[in-house]
Design an enzyme around this catalytic site. Sequence first.
Site, PDB file in Angstrom:
ATOM      1  N   GLY A  11       0.850  -1.199   0.000  1.00  0.00           N
ATOM      2  CA  GLY A  11       0.000   0.000   0.000  1.00  0.00           C
ATOM      3  C   GLY A  11       0.876   1.237   0.000  1.00  0.00           C
ATOM      4  N   LEU A  12       0.220   2.370  -0.154  1.00  0.00           N
ATOM      5  CA  LEU A  12       0.932   3.652  -0.220  1.00  0.00           C
ATOM      6  C   LEU A  12       1.698   3.932   1.074  1.00  0.00           C
ATOM      7  CD1 LEU A  12      -1.958   5.843  -1.698  1.00  0.00           C
ATOM      8  CD2 LEU A  12       0.096   5.064  -2.925  1.00  0.00           C
ATOM      9  N   GLY A  16      -0.533   2.614   6.601  1.00  0.00           N
ATOM     10  CA  GLY A  16      -0.690   1.864   7.859  1.00  0.00           C
ATOM     11  C   GLY A  16       0.046   0.533   7.874  1.00  0.00           C
ATOM     12  N   THR A  18       3.250  -0.382   8.529  1.00  0.00           N
ATOM     13  CA  THR A  18       4.132  -0.679   9.673  1.00  0.00           C
ATOM     14  C   THR A  18       3.303  -0.931  10.931  1.00  0.00           C
ATOM     15  OG1 THR A  18       5.830   0.712   8.692  1.00  0.00           O
ATOM     16  CG2 THR A  18       6.090   0.197  11.023  1.00  0.00           C
ATOM     17  N   SER A  86       5.852  -1.829  -2.375  1.00  0.00           N
ATOM     18  CA  SER A  86       5.811  -2.810  -3.487  1.00  0.00           C
ATOM     19  C   SER A  86       4.726  -2.427  -4.502  1.00  0.00           C
ATOM     20  CB  SER A  86       5.622  -4.241  -2.968  1.00  0.00           C
ATOM     21  OG  SER A  86       4.773  -4.338  -1.867  1.00  0.00           O
TER      22      SER A  86
HETATM   23  S1  ADX Z   1       9.311   0.114  -2.379  1.00  0.00           S
HETATM   24  O1  ADX Z   1       8.612   0.913  -3.420  1.00  0.00           O
HETATM   25  O2  ADX Z   1      10.687  -0.227  -2.759  1.00  0.00           O
HETATM   26  O3  ADX Z   1       8.521  -1.078  -1.962  1.00  0.00           O
HETATM   27  P1  ADX Z   1       9.734   0.701   0.408  1.00  0.00           P
HETATM   28  O4  ADX Z   1       8.511   0.177   1.093  1.00  0.00           O
HETATM   29  O5  ADX Z   1      10.966  -0.156   0.449  1.00  0.00           O
HETATM   30  O6  ADX Z   1       9.368   1.101  -1.120  1.00  0.00           O
HETATM   31  O7  ADX Z   1      10.128   2.110   1.052  1.00  0.00           O
HETATM   32  C1  ADX Z   1       9.164   3.117   1.131  1.00  0.00           C
HETATM   33  C2  ADX Z   1       9.614   4.264   2.036  1.00  0.00           C
HETATM   34  O8  ADX Z   1      10.689   4.966   1.443  1.00  0.00           O
HETATM   35  C3  ADX Z   1       8.485   5.265   2.195  1.00  0.00           C
HETATM   36  O9  ADX Z   1       7.687   4.964   3.333  1.00  0.00           O
HETATM   37  C4  ADX Z   1       9.215   6.590   2.335  1.00  0.00           C
HETATM   38  O10 ADX Z   1       9.530   6.808   3.710  1.00  0.00           O
HETATM   39  C5  ADX Z   1      10.529   6.380   1.601  1.00  0.00           C
HETATM   40  N1  ADX Z   1      10.633   6.982   0.259  1.00  0.00           N
HETATM   41  C6  ADX Z   1      11.652   7.792  -0.153  1.00  0.00           C
HETATM   42  N2  ADX Z   1      11.522   8.120  -1.439  1.00  0.00           N
HETATM   43  C7  ADX Z   1      10.392   7.507  -1.904  1.00  0.00           C
HETATM   44  C8  ADX Z   1       9.728   7.462  -3.174  1.00  0.00           C
HETATM   45  N3  ADX Z   1      10.223   8.121  -4.225  1.00  0.00           N
HETATM   46  N4  ADX Z   1       8.591   6.733  -3.291  1.00  0.00           N
HETATM   47  C9  ADX Z   1       8.111   6.073  -2.219  1.00  0.00           C
HETATM   48  N5  ADX Z   1       8.684   6.068  -0.990  1.00  0.00           N
HETATM   49  C10 ADX Z   1       9.825   6.774  -0.824  1.00  0.00           C
END
Ligand code: ADX
Length: 175
Positions: A11-12, A16, A18, A86
């Site tokens: 999710g975005l 929620g 964590t 993801s």
């Molecule tokens: S994922 O896209 O590779 O699955 P992941 O869950 O590991 O992302 O990390 C997300 C966290 O990285 C977010 O909660 C945020 O704090 C940080 N973040 C920094 N830059 C970005 C970005 N460009 N897009 C999304 N999250 C980001």
Amino acid sequence: MNSNFTIWITGLSWSGKTTLSEALYQKLSHEYNYQIACLDGDVFRRAFTKPLDFSSDGRRWNIETAALVSKILNEQNISVIGAFISPYEKDREWIRESVQNYIEIYLSTPLEVCEKRDVKWLYKKARDWVIKGFTGISDPYEIPRNPNLSIDTNICSIDDSVNQIIVLLREKKLI
Ligand code: ADX
């Protein structure tokens, strides 16, 4: 039958993930005495995948590394709760293929709610183009096609969300 599982919470940012993963961890490890490891996107990136950026390749490597760690843990009889944005369906499919008993939980919390929760101002920075390629603003989040559960944490409490997942695990005879 091997009953290890990997619960993948997608999710975005600020949807929620964590909070839910920590509450679920408490329930499964303390009440059910289950061997569980929590992998959280922010922590995982700091610990293992720091050099990776948020390009589609960077995200793919991040998720593939997390899936590999989950697989290794599953093989050692440890179930996993993964909490990662993801955002891409093909990466989530890759995890599904890699781990034992993949359970996908989609946090459908609306973008505007996530933005209001964001005390780190990441969404604001993304809207101001200070952060580029931010999920939900300037990079896509592909809504899961077939999640095992969809939960809007703006409507559903943490306890109810955890209970829904417990019911699902029971139905699947995984706990
Ligand atoms: S994922 O896209 O590779 O699955 P992941 O869950 O590991 O992302 O990390 C997300 C966290 O990285 C977010 O909660 C945020 O704090 C940080 N973040 C920094 N830059 C970005 C970005 N460009 N897009 C999304 N999250 C980001």
